[in-house]
Design a protein around this motif. Structure first.
Motif, PDB file in Angstrom:
ATOM      1  N   LEU A 166      35.574  41.972  61.856  1.00 29.20           N
ATOM      2  CA  LEU A 166      34.358  41.070  61.187  1.00 29.20           C
ATOM      3  C   LEU A 166      34.058  40.712  59.958  1.00 29.20           C
ATOM      4  N   ARG A 167      34.928  40.099  60.159  1.00 30.87           N
ATOM      5  CA  ARG A 167      34.866  38.879  58.650  1.00 30.87           C
ATOM      6  C   ARG A 167      34.430  38.289  59.242  1.00 30.87           C
ATOM      7  N   ALA A 168      34.186  37.412  59.797  1.00 27.47           N
ATOM      8  CA  ALA A 168      33.724  36.403  60.538  1.00 27.47           C
ATOM      9  C   ALA A 168      32.290  36.386  59.616  1.00 27.47           C
ATOM     10  N   THR A 169      31.498  37.300  59.328  1.00 27.58           N
ATOM     11  CA  THR A 169      30.689  37.003  59.105  1.00 27.58           C
ATOM     12  C   THR A 169      30.043  38.065  57.457  1.00 27.58           C
ATOM     13  N   VAL A 170      30.960  38.926  57.489  1.00 30.37           N
ATOM     14  CA  VAL A 170      31.022  39.502  56.254  1.00 30.37           C
ATOM     15  C   VAL A 170      32.316  39.188  55.193  1.00 30.37           C
ATOM     16  N   TYR A 171      31.450  38.335  54.105  1.00 31.11           N
ATOM     17  CA  TYR A 171      32.625  37.434  53.333  1.00 31.11           C
ATOM     18  C   TYR A 171      31.910  37.669  52.155  1.00 31.11           C
ATOM     19  N   GLY A 172      32.748  37.218  50.777  1.00 26.71           N
ATOM     20  CA  GLY A 172      32.025  36.775  49.587  1.00 26.71           C
ATOM     21  C   GLY A 172      32.465  36.441  48.559  1.00 26.71           C
ATOM     22  N   ALA A 173      32.421  36.084  47.776  1.00 27.45           N
ATOM     23  CA  ALA A 173      33.884  35.373  46.623  1.00 27.45           C
ATOM     24  C   ALA A 173      33.685  36.271  45.369  1.00 27.45           C
ATOM     25  N   ILE A 174      34.867  36.238  44.473  1.00 29.68           N
ATOM     26  CA  ILE A 174      35.116  36.906  43.523  1.00 29.68           C
ATOM     27  C   ILE A 174      35.392  36.084  42.596  1.00 29.68           C
ATOM     28  N   VAL A 175      35.175  36.292  41.429  1.00 32.89           N
ATOM     29  CA  VAL A 175      34.979  35.369  40.187  1.00 32.89           C
ATOM     30  C   VAL A 175      35.335  35.872  38.670  1.00 32.89           C
ATOM     31  N   ILE A 176      37.000  35.859  38.711  1.00 36.76           N
ATOM     32  CA  ILE A 176      37.424  36.646  37.530  1.00 36.76           C
ATOM     33  C   ILE A 176      37.228  35.874  36.292  1.00 36.76           C
ATOM     34  N   LEU A 177      36.247  35.590  35.029  1.00 35.33           N
ATOM     35  CA  LEU A 177      36.437  34.756  34.248  1.00 35.33           C
ATOM     36  C   LEU A 177      37.340  36.143  33.601  1.00 35.33           C
ATOM     37  N   PRO A 178      38.064  34.477  32.179  1.00 34.59           N
ATOM     38  CA  PRO A 178      39.133  35.097  32.039  1.00 34.59           C
ATOM     39  C   PRO A 178      38.403  36.006  30.533  1.00 34.59           C
ATOM     40  N   LYS A 179      39.224  36.524  29.867  1.00 26.68           N
ATOM     41  CA  LYS A 179      38.905  37.460  28.511  1.00 26.68           C
ATOM     42  C   LYS A 179      38.325  37.251  27.875  1.00 26.68           C
ATOM     43  N   GLN A 180      37.650  37.719  27.138  1.00 32.94           N
ATOM     44  CA  GLN A 180      35.627  37.062  26.287  1.00 32.94           C
ATOM     45  C   GLN A 180      36.622  36.218  25.160  1.00 32.94           C
ATOM     46  N   GLY A 181      36.458  35.110  24.851  1.00 30.87           N
ATOM     47  CA  GLY A 181      37.109  33.849  24.169  1.00 30.87           C
ATOM     48  C   GLY A 181      38.550  33.578  23.903  1.00 30.87           C
ATOM     49  N   THR A 182      38.440  33.566  25.660  1.00 26.91           N
ATOM     50  CA  THR A 182      39.560  32.767  26.225  1.00 26.91           C
ATOM     51  C   THR A 182      39.253  32.202  27.038  1.00 26.91           C
ATOM     52  N   GLY A 183      39.517  30.983  27.218  1.00 24.94           N
ATOM     53  CA  GLY A 183      39.616  29.542  27.714  1.00 24.94           C
ATOM     54  C   GLY A 183      39.997  29.264  28.860  1.00 24.94           C
ATOM     55  N   PHE A 184      39.567  28.050  29.982  1.00 27.33           N
ATOM     56  CA  PHE A 184      39.892  27.283  30.812  1.00 27.33           C
ATOM     57  C   PHE A 184      41.415  26.713  30.319  1.00 27.33           C
ATOM     58  N   PRO A 185      43.050  26.435  30.892  1.00 26.30           N
ATOM     59  CA  PRO A 185      44.000  25.669  30.507  1.00 26.30           C
ATOM     60  C   PRO A 185      43.230  23.917  30.709  1.00 26.30           C
ATOM     61  N   PHE A 186      42.142  23.593  31.345  1.00 26.49           N
ATOM     62  CA  PHE A 186      41.982  22.875  31.662  1.00 26.49           C
ATOM     63  C   PHE A 186      40.571  22.423  30.910  1.00 26.49           C
ATOM     64  N   PRO A 187      40.075  21.088  30.882  1.00 26.99           N
ATOM     65  CA  PRO A 187      38.538  20.496  30.315  1.00 26.99           C
ATOM     66  C   PRO A 187      37.330  22.209  31.119  1.00 26.99           C
ATOM     67  N   GLN A 188      37.018  22.864  30.011  1.00 26.02           N
ATOM     68  CA  GLN A 188      35.829  23.066  30.049  1.00 26.02           C
ATOM     69  C   GLN A 188      34.492  22.670  30.680  1.00 26.02           C
ATOM     70  N   PRO A 189      34.304  23.061  31.932  1.00 29.56           N
ATOM     71  CA  PRO A 189      33.065  22.198  32.984  1.00 29.56           C
ATOM     72  C   PRO A 189      31.880  22.986  32.328  1.00 29.56           C
ATOM     73  N   TYR A 190      31.483  21.588  33.212  1.00 30.09           N
ATOM     74  CA  TYR A 190      29.362  21.859  32.224  1.00 30.09           C
ATOM     75  C   TYR A 190      28.826  22.884  33.289  1.00 30.09           C
ATOM     76  N   LYS A 191      29.468  23.103  34.286  1.00 30.01           N
ATOM     77  CA  LYS A 191      28.998  23.918  35.352  1.00 30.01           C
ATOM     78  C   LYS A 191      29.383  24.224  36.053  1.00 30.01           C
ATOM     79  N   GLU A 192      29.483  25.551  37.057  1.00 27.47           N
ATOM     80  CA  GLU A 192      30.296  25.781  38.740  1.00 27.47           C
ATOM     81  C   GLU A 192      29.472  26.083  39.340  1.00 27.47           C
ATOM     82  N   ALA A 193      29.908  26.249  40.875  1.00 20.71           N
ATOM     83  CA  ALA A 193      29.741  26.647  42.416  1.00 20.71           C
ATOM     84  C   ALA A 193      30.791  26.840  42.629  1.00 20.71           C
TER      85      ALA A 193
END
Length: 506
Positions: free
Chosen positions: A81-108
């Motif tokens: 059934l996961r053929a059609t029942v799925y989606g993304a999980i996006v876990i952002l870093p803790k508030q005030g913590t950035g990425f260890p790479f250049p901050q992107p303009y946007k994400e998708a």
């Protein structure tokens, strides 16, 4: 929605996700890659940590996100059934913590999938009647849309608008049931910065390879002549097996460019480009900084060696009297009728045994000439017991029983370090000397190469019953799975949490 809604959270959050089942099938949801520390009750695989949610009923998953940030995903975890029942999980870093790479303009989010024109459960039933694999998928999809290369009445295509000179973070998920996939964008390089929600040492590639269940975050710079560029996804298969080899496409479209401009197709690696697959995976390395260390177990308490095999068993209900099957150490896993975690927690007898063998019953030349006789397997609900906080090395070895094939394996409740991999038979005397114990990739899903092996290490510090299975749904449904019973620690802080009161009944 298809794909389903994205779950956005921040590292350290507690999520309450209420799932109501309006489908005709009983269903449960797995939060793929979330460690669920001491809380297997929220992990989701049907008959492993819970019984499925019946049609018309609800269950609330109570999930605390500890020490994880990045891209994961959720999906149905019962039958196909996961053929059609799925989606993304996006876990952002803790508030005030950035990425260890250049901050992107946007994400998708870019969710790669497979599509069947018919009810996938009916397709599977037909295959089972014959004792053969079900019909392959009719299309691949990018964010639920196959793109203009398919003969659909409407040209459903995902488009991402970008601005010249800006950098974008793409969170790519392989939600396909049975296909490892290449992904590329015409004219644009992809810089890999994260896999399975673990930061990597950045490297640039024209294309990526992603197995079912895996996630890969890449940075893309919109630095080409403004225009329309196809993003494309197509399978990788280097074994003599027929697959749905169609290409799904989306469009990267520079702002202000009209839709009348014809997009350019990217150069994807060839269907059977083993060299690209091996070299791409060899470039993956953990970031291994003070802030994001790679805590690889250097001393091993328990060595496990599991062979992956296809087989043929007698089948009285199948039209030709036999049925294709799959096994680990020649054992085809039989699903229980109640959740294994409940049976373990409440000490219910007769549901499972903990005598899964640490190595195959008979050693042989695993990847030599194809073996086509004596392909019967033993059947049972047999698990392996691990002492709390013990360190484990597991070598997964492909075999040439019927055919060699690549197998992506997912371990629930844990990340692990991929310390070694190779083609041919694992050599316990020579191969460990070549392990990477400094900055190996850390993941939750790993592809065992066709006719090869992979060695993983982890610390069994999460008590509970944790599923480990092939993430090709075809082979999982044939029994290519097992589970680990990780014992409780010495005190209540290192023991399984009590079950929720609204756990679905069996």
């Amino acid at each position: 929605m298809f794909p389903g809604p994205t779950v956005y959270a921040r590292e350290g959050d507690t999520l309450l996700v209420n799932v109501t089942n309006h489908a005709q099938y009983n269903m449960s949801i797995h939060w793929h890659g979330l460690k669920q520390y001491r809380n297997g009750w929220a992990d989701g695989p049907a008959y492993i940590t819970q019984c499925p949610i019946k049609t018309g009923h609800s269950y609330t998953y109570n999930i605390t996100i500890t020490g994880q940030r990045g891209t994961l995903w959720w999906h149905a975890h019962i039958f196909w059934l996961r053929a059609t029942v799925y989606g993304a999980i996006v876990i952002l870093p803790k508030q005030g913590t950035g990425f260890p790479f250049p901050q992107p303009y946007k994400e998708a989010n870019i969710v790669l999938g497979e599509w069947w024109n018919n009810d996938v459960e009916e397709v599977v039933k037909q295959g089972n009647k014959l004792g053969l694999p079900p019909n392959m998928s009719d299309a691949h999809t990018i964010n639920g849309k196959p793109g203009p290369l398919f003969p659909c009445s409407e040209k459903h295509t995902y488009a991402l608008e970008v601005e010249q000179g800006k950098t974008y973070l793409l969170r790519i998920i392989n939600a396909a049931l049975n296909d490892e996939l290449f992904f590329a964008i015409a004219g644009h390089n992809l810089t890999v910065v994260e896999i399975d929600a673990v930061y990597t040492k950045p490297f640039t590639s024209q294309a990526i390879l992603i197995a079912p269940g895996q996630t890969t975050n890449v940075l893309v710079q919109a630095n080409q002549a403004p225009g329309r560029y196809f993003m494309a996804s197509r399978p990788f298969m280097d074994a003599p097996i027929s697959i749905d080899n169609k290409t799904a496409t989306g469009i990267l479209q520079y702002k202000g460019i009209p839709n009348t401009v014809q997009p350019v197709l990217p150069q994807l690696p060839a269907l059977n480009d083993t060299a690209f697959a091996l070299s791409f995976n060899a470039k993956l390395r953990s970031l291994n900084t003070a802030q994001f260390p790679a805590s690889v177990p250097l001393k091993v308490d328990r060595h496990l060696f599991y062979t992956i095999g296809l087989g043929i068993n007698q089948c009285t209900t199948c039209l030709n009297g036999t049925q294709l099957t799959a096994s680990l150490n020649n054992i085809t896993f039989v699903m229980p009728q109640i959740g294994l975690l409940q049976a373990h927690y409440f000490n219910t007898k007769g549901v499972f045994t903990t005598d899964f063998p640490d190595r195959p019953p008979t050693p042989f030349n695993y990847t030599g000439a194809p073996l086509t006789a004596n392909l019967g397997t033993k059947r049972g609900t047999r698990l392996s017991k691990l002492a709390f906080n013990s360190t484990v090395e597991l070598v997964l070895q492909d075999t040439n029983l019927l055919t060699v094939e690549s197998h992506p394996f997912h371990l629930h409740g844990y990340n692990f370090f991929v310390v070694g991999t190779g083609v041919g038979n694992f050599d316990p005397k020579k191969d460990p000397a070549k392990y990477n114990l400094v900055d190996p990739p850390e993941r939750n899903t790993i592809g065992v190469p066709t006719g090869g092996w992979v060695a993983i290490r982890f610390r069994a510090d999460n008590p509970g019953v944790w599923f480990m299975h092939c993430h090709l749904e075809l082979h999982t449904s044939w029994g290519l799975k097992t589970a680990f019973v990780v014992e409780n620690g010495k005190d209540s802080d290192h023991s399984i949490l009590p079950p929720p009161t609204d756990l679905p009944p069996c």
